[in-house]
Design a protein around this motif. Structure first.
Motif, short mmCIF file in Angstrom:
data_model
loop_
_atom_site.label_atom_id
_atom_site.label_comp_id
_atom_site.label_asym_id
_atom_site.label_seq_id
_atom_site.Cartn_x
_atom_site.Cartn_y
_atom_site.Cartn_z
N UNK A 298 0.85 -1.19 0.00
CA UNK A 298 0.00 0.00 0.00
C UNK A 298 0.89 1.25 0.00
N UNK A 299 1.09 1.82 -1.20
CA UNK A 299 2.07 2.93 -1.29
C UNK A 299 1.63 4.15 -0.48
N UNK A 300 0.33 4.29 -0.30
CA UNK A 300 -0.15 5.47 0.45
C UNK A 300 0.19 5.36 1.95
N UNK A 301 0.61 4.16 2.36
CA UNK A 301 0.95 3.99 3.78
C UNK A 301 2.40 4.39 4.06
N UNK A 302 3.13 4.73 3.02
CA UNK A 302 4.55 5.09 3.18
C UNK A 302 4.76 6.47 2.58
N UNK A 303 4.75 7.51 3.41
CA UNK A 303 4.79 8.89 2.90
C UNK A 303 6.03 9.19 2.05
N UNK A 304 7.14 8.49 2.28
CA UNK A 304 8.35 8.78 1.52
C UNK A 304 8.38 8.09 0.16
N UNK A 305 7.29 7.40 -0.20
CA UNK A 305 7.32 6.69 -1.47
C UNK A 305 7.54 7.67 -2.63
N UNK A 306 8.57 7.40 -3.46
CA UNK A 306 8.87 8.29 -4.58
C UNK A 306 10.06 9.20 -4.32
#
Length: 495
Positions: free
Chosen positions: A157-165
RNA sequence: GGUGGGUUGGCGGAGAGGUUACGCACCGGAUUGCAAAUCCGUGAAGACCGGUUCGAUUCCGGUACCCACCUCCA
């Protein structure tokens, strides 16, 4: 102690390498997916890391460096090849065919990278050996609220990891805007990626809490790096094309599974390879493997030298001109070694390795600057050789040895591979060449230069290099050696 | 469309606000019966437009062009 500085993709700055534990500097390189021969581009990160590891060994001691490079042996292309063999009538089981394919590919990879003078890593884990750890990591990510199960899949769940990107400098929203991928309906967010996917009966699979399946692409590196290097280590690298999505996803998985650990401190990415100024691709017809070059008689150290002449963060061009240039350079080094380095020289010592070369490498692996320094040393070695002064010669060759140039033989491949054994036997006792050289010597003695030159030109046409030295003629096989023409030459001159 | 990187002499390629980068190739010379190898030497540059500066290839801004990633390709 020399301070190593590296450009960290994560911060986009050149940073001091400060080991987490100087007693154990730890680095991880994303290795190949073993479905086929390594192409030339695959060699680049291997050589970049090879130089880095040699430098770390020199500074921290080889016992204080741990280098891991994985083999990804779970992959749809591997499955496809196994299925192709099965369809073609192989009696083996699909599983055995998969093993056959990955085992032979790993063997090829080792042989090809060895030929380039790349040292083997301390650990070369295979993804299939770490399925248990991957399943555990996925379960942990679900428990921590960073992953979810949907229709037999486990998704991050990418939205669960704020640093994604952050690594690749993208925002999730931007990526969605430009995405060209079909989005599976069961994803909560289009950018969510697969940690585990179901396997049908004819595909390799492992039992898991989510049914029989196989891992997604990125999880193996997170599991294997954690198992072998721990959740926090020094350097992680690969080709620039892995920055997104592979490394971005690794960071998301590892940081969420091991919160507060930080994962890799420094991210190193090498730029891509080009061929004669163009991208290497099958459609352009300029696609080739490392083995293709080796089989053409191009020595591994020639390839190595061409690679080291370009900084790892710049696009690198493979071209015929650069190949020739590197061959000439290696030949010169071989000549100097033959003339100036005593056969019974003392073993090379760490102290013989040039400080300026080390400093150049410590400055973000500036291999080109290191080579420039080496050219100065080459000159000193040549001059010193004439004066019977061994020390500059020792330093030069010790430094070359350190950089992985040990054979200095651009014809080695030719002798070992391309020449048929029968011809090779003839050449090994040198009867044809030696008798022709004798004939030429006699002609020169008789001042029959037309005849002498005809023999020399014949050598050139047959692909035999002849050099007259103070100690008499020396010969070696050149690229394009032709045994038939040599035999014809011998007949014509009665040798 | 989004993101990142790049543009230096024929080729590769670096550092530095002012002094020859360096290597390869080329050219001239020495040496050699002729070549090869070796040695000596010359020439050649920083995409474009503007700005800062006594002075910029090097700093700043813009333009053009190129490349990569966003597609389980290192």
């Amino acid at each position: 102690m020399v301070q190593i500085r590296l450009t960290n993709t994560r911060t986009r700055r050149k940073e001091d390498l400060v080991p987490i534990d100087p007693q154990n500097v730890r680095l991880y390189l994303c290795g190949p997916t073993v479905y086929d021969r390594a192409h030339l581009g695959n060699a680049r990160p291997v050589l970049v890391f090879d130089v880095l590891v040699r430098l770390l060994n020199h500074i921290y001691g080889a016992d204080h460096v741990t280098y891991v490079r994985n083999f990804t042996d779970v992959d749809d292309k591997i499955n496809a090849e196994a299925q192709r063999r099965k369809t073609a009538g192989s009696p083996l089981s699909l599983e055995a065919l998969i093993n056959e394919r990955t085992a032979e590919t790993i063997g090829w990879y080792h042989a090809d990278m060895d030929a380039l003078g790349a040292m083997r890593p301390d650990h070369e884990p295979r993804a299939t050996q770490y399925i248990t750890q991957m399943i555990a990591m996925n379960a942990d990510l679900i428990a921590k609220g960073h992953a979810y199960e949907a229709e037999g899949h486990v998704l991050f769940d990418v939205r669960s990891f704020p640093d994604y990107g952050k690594l690749s400098g993208r925002s999730v929203d931007d990526m969605i805007a430009g995405a060209r991928v079909e989005v599976a309906p069961f994803k909560r967010d289009p950018m969510d990626f697969v940690l585990w996917k179901p396997s049908s009966g004819d595909l390799p699979g492992w039992d898991s809490p989510w049914g029989r399946g196989r891992p997604g692409w990125h999880i193996e590196c997170s599991a294997m790096s954690a198992a072998l290097l721990g959740p926090h280590f020094d350097i992680h690298g690969g080709g620039l094309d892995l920055q997104f999505p592979h490394h971005e996803n690794e960071i998301a998985q590892s940081c969420c599974a091991h919160p507060g650990e930080g994962f890799a401190n420094i991210w190193l990415h090498n730029e891509m390879l080009q061929v004669e100024g163009k991208k290497m691709s099958k459609s352009l017809g300029n696609f080739f493997t490392v083995r293709d070059l080796l089989d053409k008689g191009i020595a591994g150290e020639v390839i190595r030298l061409v690679f080291l002449e370009t900084h790892y963060r710049k696009p690198m061009d493979w071209s015929e001109e650069r190949r020739q240039s590197a061959e000439r350079r290696l030949s010169k080094w071989a000549n100097i070694r033959r003339n100036a380095l005593p056969k019974d020289h003392r073993p090379f010592d760490k102290a013989d390795i040039d400080d300026q070369v080390i400093e150049a490498l410590a400055n973000d692996l500036n291999t080109h600057a290191a080579l420039t320094r080496l050219y100065e040393m080459e000159r000193a070695a040549k001059d010193a050789g004439r004066d019977q002064d061994i020390e500059p010669v020792m330093r030069f060759f010790a430094t070359l040895d350190f950089l992985g140039f040990t054979k200095l033989d651009i014809h080695q491949q030719q002798r070992s591979n391309s020449v048929s054994e029968a011809v090779s036997d003839v050449l090994d006792n040198g009867s044809l060449v030696e008798s022709l050289l004798t004939a030429r010597a006699e002609a020169r003695k008789a001042r029959d230069f037309a005849r002498a030159d005809a023999i020399r030109d014949g050598f050139a046409a047959a692909g035999v290099d002849v050099k007259d030295t103070a100690a008499g003629p020396e010969w070696s096989l050149a690229t394009g050696f032709d045994a038939g023409r040599l035999a014809e030459l011998a007949r014509n001159f009665g040798a």
